[in-house]
Design an enzyme around this catalytic site. Structure first.
Site, mmCIF file in Angstrom:
data_model
loop_
_atom_site.group_PDB
_atom_site.id
_atom_site.type_symbol
_atom_site.label_atom_id
_atom_site.label_comp_id
_atom_site.label_asym_id
_atom_site.label_seq_id
_atom_site.Cartn_x
_atom_site.Cartn_y
_atom_site.Cartn_z
ATOM 1 N N ASP A 1 35.694 50.090 39.849
ATOM 2 C CA ASP A 1 36.354 48.995 39.139
ATOM 3 C C ASP A 1 35.825 49.010 37.714
ATOM 4 O OD1 ASP A 1 37.307 46.604 38.142
ATOM 5 O OD2 ASP A 1 36.882 45.461 39.962
ATOM 6 N N ASP B 1 41.693 45.937 32.981
ATOM 7 C CA ASP B 1 40.805 45.848 34.148
ATOM 8 C C ASP B 1 41.537 46.546 35.287
ATOM 9 O OD1 ASP B 1 39.088 45.041 36.165
ATOM 10 O OD2 ASP B 1 39.332 42.890 35.825
ATOM 11 N N HIS C 1 42.693 37.407 38.052
ATOM 12 C CA HIS C 1 42.312 36.411 37.038
ATOM 13 C C HIS C 1 43.083 36.618 35.749
ATOM 14 C CE1 HIS C 1 39.790 39.804 35.605
ATOM 15 N NE2 HIS C 1 39.673 40.033 36.908
ATOM 16 N N GLU D 1 44.250 41.902 41.627
ATOM 17 C CA GLU D 1 43.341 42.745 42.413
ATOM 18 C C GLU D 1 43.203 42.301 43.864
ATOM 19 O OE1 GLU D 1 39.176 42.573 41.158
ATOM 20 O OE2 GLU D 1 39.747 41.110 39.643
ATOM 21 N N GLU E 1 43.530 47.533 41.743
ATOM 22 C CA GLU E 1 43.700 46.582 40.634
ATOM 23 C C GLU E 1 44.433 47.209 39.456
ATOM 24 O OE1 GLU E 1 40.001 45.119 38.931
ATOM 25 O OE2 GLU E 1 41.018 43.356 38.090
ATOM 26 N N HIS F 1 37.569 36.245 32.577
ATOM 27 C CA HIS F 1 38.064 35.356 33.637
ATOM 28 C C HIS F 1 38.607 34.088 32.991
ATOM 29 C CE1 HIS F 1 35.527 38.043 36.121
ATOM 30 N NE2 HIS F 1 36.532 37.903 36.940
HETATM 31 MN MN MN Z 1 38.193 44.822 38.003
HETATM 32 MN MN MN Z 2 39.319 41.994 37.739
#
Ligand code: MN
Ligand code: MN
Length: 295
Positions: A85, A96, A155, A188, A281, A163
């Site tokens: 990640d 992300d 998020h 995700e 994700e 976030h």
């Molecule tokens: Mn991530």
């Molecule tokens: Mn994330």
């Protein structure tokens, strides 16, 4: 969304995609988790981005917030579920993205999280409800016979804010939030044959600036300054500091920083049943035709 901002999101996404593909190629039996983490972060810089957070390498039941220290000796085992990640930012605009890989190849658990994500992304259109998206994602996990991890969410993303408010639940929920044109989200889904719940586990390997506080130790003051400047108030790895400070002083400083509330310490998150977790994700910008920046 302004064209210049959209361009930065897209550039960050392009780099993140390339680095994730590179990272996946490193997931082999016997490979060092530390070497993979270092190689991934080095690649982000080489491609002109900056890490939006330390690469998380969650193996099996570790769902999130593990990033190795410089003395980590973990190596990849043949049947491991390895979640990579990673985050890239360009001037604070974040991509992300995550995958789950294994030396043993893809299985149904990995297919499940991929499908959960694939079905969710086209739903990121203006006016869509977070409540309905969660219900759809959960439905896919159930079709596969797995559970979504219900206390892990996607998020909102804003400049230098990983976030940003809105959570994207992976289960049915009562959120009244409707998506708006131009909002950016990290989506995700996580799935498992276990209970579908993660719990906090120590030690903390990732930290983030929280507030300016009076600090007694000189190293603590230096770290708080780094948290705001070099790390731009985004999450950073203990490992990054281990290259700058002696171990004992670093540990004492991190204690003071977390005890005083100057830094947030992320705890590792592990599945309560000890069963492996798969995660997928992407980052998406809400539009009539949703823009997936990391694909
Ligand atoms: Mn991530
Ligand atoms: Mn994330």
């Amino acid at each position: 969304m302004e064209e210049t901002i959209l361009k930065k999101y897209i550039q960050a996404g392009k780099i993140a995609k390339e680095v994730l593909e590179y990272g996946k190629s490193l997931v082999k039996e016997g490979a060092s988790v530390l070497e993979i983490a270092e190689a991934i972060e080095k690649k982000i810089f080489a491609l002109g981005g900056k890490p939006a957070f330390p690469v998380n390498i969650g193996i099996n039941e570790t769902a999130a917030h593990f990033s190795p220290t410089i003395s980590d000796k973990t190596t990849i085992k043949p049947d491991d579920y390895v979640k990579l990640d990673l985050g890239v930012h360009i001037d604070g605009f974040i991509a992300d993205t995550a995958i789950t890989a294994s030396p043993a190849g893809k299985d149904r658990l990995m297919e499940c999280s991929e499908k959960m994500l694939e079905v969710a992304l086209p739903l990121f259109v203006p006016g869509a409800k977070i409540s309905e998206i969660g219900e759809t994602i959960e439905g896919i996990a159930k079709e596969f016979g797995f559970n979504p991890v219900r206390n892990l969410t996607g998020h909102g993303l804003k400049q230098y804010d990983l976030h940003a408010g809105t959570n994207v639940f992976n289960v049915k929920n009562s959120s009244g939030k409707k998506l708006e044109e131009g909002e950016a989200y990290a989506v995700e889904p996580f799935c498992t044959a276990g209970a579908g719940l993660v719990k906090d586990s120590g030690p903390s390997l990732i930290f983030m600036w929280l507030a300016d506080k009076p600090l007694r130790q000189m190293e603590a003051r230096k770290i708080l300054e780094l948290a705001k400047t070099e790390y731009a108030r985004l999450p950073f790895a203990k490992r990054w500091l281990e290259k700058k400070f002696p171990q004992l002083k670093l540990n004492l400083a991190l204690n003071e920083l977390t005890r005083t509330g100057a830094l947030h310490a992320f705890l590792q998150l592990k599945e309560v049943s000890g069963k492996p977790v798969a995660q997928s994700e992407h980052t998406v910008i809400v539009a009539e035709k949703p823009v997936v920046t990391t694909r």
